[in-house]
Design a protein around this motif. Structure first.
Motif, PDB file in Angstrom:
ATOM      1  N   ALA A  78       8.732   5.274  13.477  1.00 29.24           N
ATOM      2  CA  ALA A  78       8.007   4.535  12.608  1.00 29.24           C
ATOM      3  C   ALA A  78       6.512   5.037  12.333  1.00 29.24           C
ATOM      4  O   ALA A  78       6.191   5.102  11.150  1.00 29.24           O
ATOM      5  N   ARG A  79       5.920   5.731  13.320  1.00 31.74           N
ATOM      6  CA  ARG A  79       4.569   6.423  13.028  1.00 31.74           C
ATOM      7  C   ARG A  79       4.623   7.391  12.038  1.00 31.74           C
ATOM      8  O   ARG A  79       3.666   7.826  11.285  1.00 31.74           O
ATOM      9  N   VAL A  80       5.829   8.185  12.304  1.00 29.65           N
ATOM     10  CA  VAL A  80       6.078   9.410  11.272  1.00 29.65           C
ATOM     11  C   VAL A  80       6.328   8.788   9.661  1.00 29.65           C
ATOM     12  O   VAL A  80       5.716   9.145   8.945  1.00 29.65           O
ATOM     13  N   HIS A  81       7.025   7.758   9.649  1.00 21.35           N
ATOM     14  CA  HIS A  81       7.086   7.186   8.356  1.00 21.35           C
ATOM     15  C   HIS A  81       5.778   6.599   7.846  1.00 21.35           C
ATOM     16  O   HIS A  81       5.481   6.312   6.644  1.00 21.35           O
ATOM     17  N   VAL A  82       5.059   6.018   8.704  1.00 25.30           N
ATOM     18  CA  VAL A  82       3.744   5.260   8.483  1.00 25.30           C
ATOM     19  C   VAL A  82       2.753   6.611   7.804  1.00 25.30           C
ATOM     20  O   VAL A  82       2.385   6.477   6.669  1.00 25.30           O
ATOM     21  N   LEU A  83       2.876   7.629   8.369  1.00 24.32           N
ATOM     22  CA  LEU A  83       2.207   9.079   7.993  1.00 24.32           C
ATOM     23  C   LEU A  83       2.781   9.605   6.609  1.00 24.32           C
ATOM     24  O   LEU A  83       1.991   9.869   5.743  1.00 24.32           O
ATOM     25  N   ALA A  84       4.219   9.421   6.500  1.00 26.45           N
ATOM     26  CA  ALA A  84       4.671   9.844   5.133  1.00 26.45           C
ATOM     27  C   ALA A  84       4.403   8.824   4.011  1.00 26.45           C
ATOM     28  O   ALA A  84       4.010   9.301   2.933  1.00 26.45           O
ATOM     29  N   SER A  85       4.294   7.467   4.582  1.00 23.84           N
ATOM     30  CA  SER A  85       3.862   6.634   3.248  1.00 23.84           C
ATOM     31  C   SER A  85       2.453   6.842   2.875  1.00 23.84           C
ATOM     32  O   SER A  85       2.101   6.939   1.657  1.00 23.84           O
ATOM     33  N   GLU A  86       1.772   7.017   3.878  1.00 23.08           N
ATOM     34  CA  GLU A  86       0.042   7.425   3.575  1.00 23.08           C
ATOM     35  C   GLU A  86      -0.061   8.645   2.711  1.00 23.08           C
ATOM     36  O   GLU A  86      -0.762   8.644   1.799  1.00 23.08           O
ATOM     37  N   LEU A  87       0.473   9.940   3.253  1.00 23.61           N
ATOM     38  CA  LEU A  87       0.624  10.864   2.459  1.00 23.61           C
ATOM     39  C   LEU A  87       1.225  10.742   0.916  1.00 23.61           C
ATOM     40  O   LEU A  87       0.667  11.122   0.063  1.00 23.61           O
ATOM     41  N   ALA A  88       2.366   9.975   0.807  1.00 18.77           N
ATOM     42  CA  ALA A  88       2.969   9.721  -0.528  1.00 18.77           C
ATOM     43  C   ALA A  88       1.727   8.957  -1.376  1.00 18.77           C
ATOM     44  O   ALA A  88       1.623   9.458  -2.480  1.00 18.77           O
ATOM     45  N   PHE A  89       1.159   8.095  -0.920  1.00 19.31           N
ATOM     46  CA  PHE A  89       0.161   7.299  -1.617  1.00 19.31           C
ATOM     47  C   PHE A  89      -0.824   8.263  -2.009  1.00 19.31           C
ATOM     48  O   PHE A  89      -1.432   8.250  -3.160  1.00 19.31           O
ATOM     49  N   LYS A  90      -1.267   9.004  -1.185  1.00 21.48           N
ATOM     50  CA  LYS A  90      -2.376  10.338  -1.346  1.00 21.48           C
ATOM     51  C   LYS A  90      -2.211  11.127  -2.592  1.00 21.48           C
ATOM     52  O   LYS A  90      -2.873  11.365  -3.444  1.00 21.48           O
ATOM     53  N   PRO A 114       4.193  -4.123  19.570  1.00 15.37           N
ATOM     54  CA  PRO A 114       3.443  -5.076  18.457  1.00 15.37           C
ATOM     55  C   PRO A 114       2.273  -4.054  17.662  1.00 15.37           C
ATOM     56  O   PRO A 114       2.316  -4.277  16.471  1.00 15.37           O
ATOM     57  N   VAL A 115       1.990  -2.991  18.282  1.00 18.76           N
ATOM     58  CA  VAL A 115       0.785  -2.154  17.574  1.00 18.76           C
ATOM     59  C   VAL A 115       1.647  -1.642  16.515  1.00 18.76           C
ATOM     60  O   VAL A 115       1.059  -1.251  15.628  1.00 18.76           O
ATOM     61  N   VAL A 116       2.886  -0.950  16.915  1.00 20.20           N
ATOM     62  CA  VAL A 116       3.316  -0.213  15.963  1.00 20.20           C
ATOM     63  C   VAL A 116       3.874  -1.011  14.884  1.00 20.20           C
ATOM     64  O   VAL A 116       3.851  -0.426  13.591  1.00 20.20           O
ATOM     65  N   LEU A 117       4.410  -2.016  15.004  1.00 19.34           N
ATOM     66  CA  LEU A 117       4.805  -3.073  14.169  1.00 19.34           C
ATOM     67  C   LEU A 117       3.668  -3.305  13.077  1.00 19.34           C
ATOM     68  O   LEU A 117       3.747  -3.306  11.866  1.00 19.34           O
ATOM     69  N   ALA A 118       2.457  -3.636  13.578  1.00 19.98           N
ATOM     70  CA  ALA A 118       1.214  -3.823  12.895  1.00 19.98           C
ATOM     71  C   ALA A 118       0.707  -2.587  12.067  1.00 19.98           C
ATOM     72  O   ALA A 118       0.469  -2.880  10.935  1.00 19.98           O
ATOM     73  N   GLU A 119       0.930  -1.277  12.696  1.00 16.72           N
ATOM     74  CA  GLU A 119       0.829  -0.245  11.889  1.00 16.72           C
ATOM     75  C   GLU A 119       1.616  -0.129  10.496  1.00 16.72           C
ATOM     76  O   GLU A 119       1.052   0.091   9.428  1.00 16.72           O
ATOM     77  N   ALA A 120       2.844  -0.518  10.781  1.00  7.23           N
ATOM     78  CA  ALA A 120       3.634  -0.509   9.683  1.00  7.23           C
ATOM     79  C   ALA A 120       3.727  -1.554   8.686  1.00  7.23           C
ATOM     80  O   ALA A 120       3.772  -1.281   7.560  1.00  7.23           O
ATOM     81  N   THR A 121       3.391  -2.654   9.151  1.00 11.83           N
ATOM     82  CA  THR A 121       3.016  -3.846   8.237  1.00 11.83           C
ATOM     83  C   THR A 121       1.800  -3.414   7.370  1.00 11.83           C
ATOM     84  O   THR A 121       1.752  -3.689   6.237  1.00 11.83           O
ATOM     85  N   ARG A 122       0.660  -2.891   8.076  1.00 15.28           N
ATOM     86  CA  ARG A 122      -0.238  -2.584   7.184  1.00 15.28           C
ATOM     87  C   ARG A 122       0.081  -1.752   6.047  1.00 15.28           C
ATOM     88  O   ARG A 122      -0.568  -1.498   4.803  1.00 15.28           O
ATOM     89  N   VAL A 123       0.621  -0.525   6.398  1.00 13.85           N
ATOM     90  CA  VAL A 123       1.153   0.708   5.390  1.00 13.85           C
ATOM     91  C   VAL A 123       1.727  -0.052   4.291  1.00 13.85           C
ATOM     92  O   VAL A 123       1.980   0.560   3.101  1.00 13.85           O
ATOM     93  N   CYS A 124       2.484  -1.334   4.236  1.00 14.10           N
ATOM     94  CA  CYS A 124       3.440  -1.734   3.348  1.00 14.10           C
ATOM     95  C   CYS A 124       2.251  -2.199   2.404  1.00 14.10           C
ATOM     96  O   CYS A 124       2.905  -2.269   0.987  1.00 14.10           O
TER      97      CYS A 124
END
Length: 143
Positions: A78-90, A114-124
């Protein structure tokens, strides 16, 4: 070179993806995730783009071993995908950012943290900040 828009399906083309190599252990996955996060914070985006496919492949392989889900590996994925999402946006690719954000939500749901789910939700929400022409046209039609 791997593109963020291609998704992590491209990671399957990397050496070792189909030859039965065992995924690295959790300490190694966590270490590589931390290196990737540090690369993002340091604006070393090219380095990060190079690291992400293999990290994603290894985390996905660890997350689903013999049909069962490993919650710890799902959290890393999940955190890898969060990072990939942030990089794609940049890099200006809102569609890829959105695709990775959705994958982050799916993996975060499998981990149950819950913290990982919150990170993923934020990046959406991040890809929604940059208007897409099709989205703007659709909104205009509704008015």
């Amino acid at each position: 070179m791997w593109t963020l828009g291609a998704g992590f399906g491209a990671a399957a083309l990397l050496p070792g993806a189909a030859d039965g190599d065992a995924a690295p252990g959790m300490p190694e996955l966590r270490r590589r995730l931390a290196v990737g996060q540090a690369a993002f914070r340091s604006a070393r985006y090219a380095d990060l783009a190079e690291q992400l496919p293999r990290l994603a492949r290894d985390a996905a392989q660890r997350a689903e071993v013999k049909g069962s889900v490993d919650p710890a590996a799902s959290a890393v994925l999940a955190r890898v995908h969060v990072l990939a999402s942030e990089l794609a946006f940049k890099r200006g690719d809102s569609q890829a950012a959105w695709d990775h954000a959705r994958r982050a939500i799916r993996a975060a749901g499998a981990c149950g943290e819950p913290v990982v789910l919150a990170e993923a939700t934020r990046v959406c929400a991040t890809p929604l900040h940059r208007p897409q022409p099709a989205r703007v046209a659709s909104a205009a039609k509704r008015l």
